[in-house]
Design a protein around this motif. Structure first.
Motif, PDB file in Angstrom:
ATOM      1  N   THR A 162      80.989  12.303  28.391  1.00 16.06           N
ATOM      2  CA  THR A 162      79.874  10.835  28.834  1.00 16.06           C
ATOM      3  C   THR A 162      78.659  11.752  28.892  1.00 16.06           C
ATOM      4  N   THR A 163      77.680  11.986  28.093  1.00 15.72           N
ATOM      5  CA  THR A 163      76.221  12.325  28.217  1.00 15.72           C
ATOM      6  C   THR A 163      75.475  12.226  29.758  1.00 15.72           C
ATOM      7  N   THR A 189      85.580  13.527  31.014  1.00 17.41           N
ATOM      8  CA  THR A 189      86.787  13.171  32.303  1.00 17.41           C
ATOM      9  C   THR A 189      88.136  13.064  31.107  1.00 17.41           C
ATOM     10  N   ASN A 190      88.601  13.097  31.668  1.00 15.43           N
ATOM     11  CA  ASN A 190      90.329  13.536  31.407  1.00 15.43           C
ATOM     12  C   ASN A 190      91.043  12.766  31.550  1.00 15.43           C
ATOM     13  N   HIS A 191      92.017  12.183  30.691  1.00 18.91           N
ATOM     14  CA  HIS A 191      92.677  10.748  30.975  1.00 18.91           C
ATOM     15  C   HIS A 191      94.149  11.013  30.904  1.00 18.91           C
ATOM     16  N   THR A 192      94.398  12.324  31.197  1.00 16.15           N
ATOM     17  CA  THR A 192      95.776  12.495  30.958  1.00 16.15           C
ATOM     18  C   THR A 192      95.879  13.000  32.519  1.00 16.15           C
ATOM     19  N   ALA A 219      81.823  18.482  35.154  1.00 18.35           N
ATOM     20  CA  ALA A 219      80.634  18.343  34.851  1.00 18.35           C
ATOM     21  C   ALA A 219      80.326  19.886  33.701  1.00 18.35           C
ATOM     22  N   HIS A 220      79.853  19.467  32.754  1.00 17.63           N
ATOM     23  CA  HIS A 220      79.344  21.038  31.451  1.00 17.63           C
ATOM     24  C   HIS A 220      77.859  20.649  31.196  1.00 17.63           C
ATOM     25  N   THR A 221      77.127  21.962  30.727  1.00 20.22           N
ATOM     26  CA  THR A 221      75.563  21.939  30.360  1.00 20.22           C
ATOM     27  C   THR A 221      75.873  21.943  28.475  1.00 20.22           C
ATOM     28  N   PHE A 222      75.496  21.871  27.779  1.00 21.51           N
ATOM     29  CA  PHE A 222      75.957  22.252  26.486  1.00 21.51           C
ATOM     30  C   PHE A 222      74.548  22.857  25.505  1.00 21.51           C
ATOM     31  N   ARG A 223      74.372  24.448  25.087  1.00 23.94           N
ATOM     32  CA  ARG A 223      72.301  23.902  23.916  1.00 23.94           C
ATOM     33  C   ARG A 223      73.172  24.369  22.285  1.00 23.94           C
TER      34      ARG A 223
END
Length: 142
Positions: free
Chosen positions: A35-36, A60-63, A109-113
């Motif tokens: 999710t952004t 989100t880990n739905h497992t 949370a995570h950030t991508f570039r």
């Protein structure tokens, strides 16, 4: 007539099997969801955008398993610029082989570039779509 019935039964069995396998693949793709929360370009000293697109958000880990590693994640960001007729562009990023610990049924949370990204500026609105995703999971953390 008997041969025709066998052909029909085989076709029905193949269709039912394909429907079940297809449903399982869709469910698997939705088990770890990106999710952004924000999307922006890094800016230079004069406030102009550089060709580095930053995508912030969370998984989100739905497992019921721990996620601890991503083999591949594809994201596609489609942006519309706030100029005249509304310039639109899409930037795609493929992220491979990165560690990320996500507990079962939780978020992280995570950030991508994305470097060398096409510049669509200034951004009025955006949509980020998660594509192919492959991860490693286990019953225990670590």
């Amino acid at each position: 007539m008997e041969k025709w019935m066998k052909v029909v039964l085989v076709c029905v069995a193949v269709c039912i099997g394909a429907a079940f396998l297809g449903a399982e693949r869709v469910e698997a793709a939705e088990r770890v969801v990106w999710t952004t929360t924000d999307l922006y370009y890094e800016l230079d000293g004069q406030g102009a955008p550089k060709n580095i697109l930053v995508i912030e958000g969370y998984f989100t880990n739905h497992t019921d398993k721990y996620i601890n590693y991503f083999y591949e994640l594809n994201l596609a960001a489609t942006m519309r610029a706030d100029i005249g007729a509304g310039y639109t562009g899409t930037v795609k990023g493929t992220f491979r082989n990165f560690e990320k610990m996500i507990d079962p049924h939780s978020e992280a949370a995570h950030t991508f570039r994305i470097t060398n990204a096409k510049i669509v500026w200034p951004i009025e609105e955006y949509e980020v779509v998660q594509g192919y995703t492959k991860w490693k999971q286990s019953d225990a953390a670590g």
